[in-house]
Scaffold this motif. Structure first.
Motif, mmCIF file in Angstrom:
data_model
loop_
_atom_site.group_PDB
_atom_site.id
_atom_site.type_symbol
_atom_site.label_atom_id
_atom_site.label_comp_id
_atom_site.label_asym_id
_atom_site.label_seq_id
_atom_site.Cartn_x
_atom_site.Cartn_y
_atom_site.Cartn_z
ATOM 1 N N ALA A 39 0.821 -1.210 0.000
ATOM 2 C CA ALA A 39 0.000 0.000 0.000
ATOM 3 C C ALA A 39 0.859 1.265 0.000
ATOM 4 N N ALA A 40 0.304 2.307 -0.580
ATOM 5 C CA ALA A 40 0.880 3.654 -0.528
ATOM 6 C C ALA A 40 -0.276 4.589 -0.203
ATOM 7 N N TYR A 41 0.045 5.701 0.438
ATOM 8 C CA TYR A 41 -0.980 6.629 0.901
ATOM 9 C C TYR A 41 -0.708 8.011 0.322
ATOM 10 N N PHE A 42 -1.772 8.658 -0.117
ATOM 11 C CA PHE A 42 -1.656 9.967 -0.734
ATOM 12 C C PHE A 42 -2.695 10.907 -0.143
ATOM 13 N N GLU A 43 -2.401 12.178 -0.218
ATOM 14 C CA GLU A 43 -3.319 13.200 0.268
ATOM 15 C C GLU A 43 -3.759 14.045 -0.911
ATOM 16 N N PHE A 44 -5.066 14.326 -0.971
ATOM 17 C CA PHE A 44 -5.535 15.285 -1.950
ATOM 18 C C PHE A 44 -6.202 16.442 -1.230
ATOM 19 N N ALA A 45 -6.248 17.571 -1.909
ATOM 20 C CA ALA A 45 -6.912 18.766 -1.405
ATOM 21 C C ALA A 45 -8.061 19.076 -2.336
ATOM 22 N N ASP A 46 -9.059 19.809 -1.803
ATOM 23 C CA ASP A 46 -10.168 20.240 -2.649
ATOM 24 C C ASP A 46 -10.178 21.762 -2.714
ATOM 25 N N ALA A 47 -11.190 22.337 -3.333
ATOM 26 C CA ALA A 47 -11.253 23.784 -3.531
ATOM 27 C C ALA A 47 -11.310 24.547 -2.212
ATOM 28 N N THR A 57 -3.369 0.401 -3.515
ATOM 29 C CA THR A 57 -2.628 -0.858 -3.490
ATOM 30 C C THR A 57 -2.220 -1.314 -4.885
ATOM 31 N N ASP A 58 -2.805 -0.745 -5.909
ATOM 32 C CA ASP A 58 -2.498 -1.120 -7.290
ATOM 33 C C ASP A 58 -1.231 -0.388 -7.730
ATOM 34 N N PRO A 59 -0.182 -1.108 -8.129
ATOM 35 C CA PRO A 59 1.080 -0.460 -8.511
ATOM 36 C C PRO A 59 0.929 0.603 -9.612
ATOM 37 N N ASP A 99 -12.889 3.151 -0.350
ATOM 38 C CA ASP A 99 -12.567 1.730 -0.420
ATOM 39 C C ASP A 99 -11.367 1.648 -1.367
ATOM 40 N N PRO A 100 -10.189 1.243 -0.873
ATOM 41 C CA PRO A 100 -8.981 1.263 -1.710
ATOM 42 C C PRO A 100 -9.114 0.499 -3.025
ATOM 43 N N ALA A 101 -9.923 -0.542 -3.052
ATOM 44 C CA ALA A 101 -10.081 -1.340 -4.271
ATOM 45 C C ALA A 101 -10.832 -0.590 -5.368
ATOM 46 N N THR A 102 -11.482 0.523 -5.019
ATOM 47 C CA THR A 102 -12.293 1.250 -6.002
ATOM 48 C C THR A 102 -11.694 2.575 -6.441
ATOM 49 N N VAL A 103 -10.591 2.977 -5.858
ATOM 50 C CA VAL A 103 -10.017 4.296 -6.150
ATOM 51 C C VAL A 103 -9.416 4.327 -7.550
#
Length: 151
Positions: A39-47, A57-59, A99-103
């Motif tokens: 797994a890897a974790y990322f942060e996003f921002a919105d407006a 989890t998908d390479p 759900d990580p499998a759907t991102v």
């Protein structure tokens, strides 16, 4: 007799979202679901400049997120997936998570799945009905800002 048109319209919108979301995720992220790795974790921002951490989890998706962060690509910059109620240790500020499998990532999506991070939090009990049908969330203003380390 109740008017049928609003119900038919809502069902058509939900079906369109389900089909377009699947097609967009497949188009943007062609890696097979079985290609799972660490797994890897990322942060996003919105407006509103709220921040949201999500797990991948998908390479191929991890590489795409890293390429967005590092400016290697600007294609499919926004985040889409199905949300689940409940706090995760890597995203403690919010009462829901992807759900990580759907991102996946997208360039354009239907309006019915767009909402800000804070608005989803305030209306979490309504998710899955007319609000974010199928629990699919695609904040249009989302942009990946960094990879994060999770203890």
């Amino acid at each position: 007799m109740r008017p049928v048109l609003p119900v038919v319209t809502a069902l058509a919108a939900a079906a369109t979202l389900a089909l377009s979301g699947t097609a967009q995720a497949q188009q943007a992220d062609p890696a097979p679901k079985s290609a799972l790795g660490p797994a890897a974790y990322f942060e996003f921002a919105d407006a509103a400049n709220d921040k949201f951490v999500f797990k991948l989890t998908d390479p191929a998706k991890i590489q795409h997120a890293r390429d967005l962060v590092n400016g290697v690509t600007t294609a499919n910059p926004s985040v889409i997936g199905k949300i689940v109620a409940g706090t995760e240790s890597y995203n403690p500020a919010w009462s829901y998570h992807y759900d990580p499998a759907t991102v996946g990532f997208f360039e354009v999506a239907t309006e019915v799945c767009d909402a800000s991070i804070g608005y989803v939090e305030e209306h979490l009990s309504e998710v899955g009905g007319a609000f974010l049908p199928g629990n699919t969330w695609c904040p249009w203003s989302s942009h990946v800002v960094r990879e994060v380390t999770v203890p």
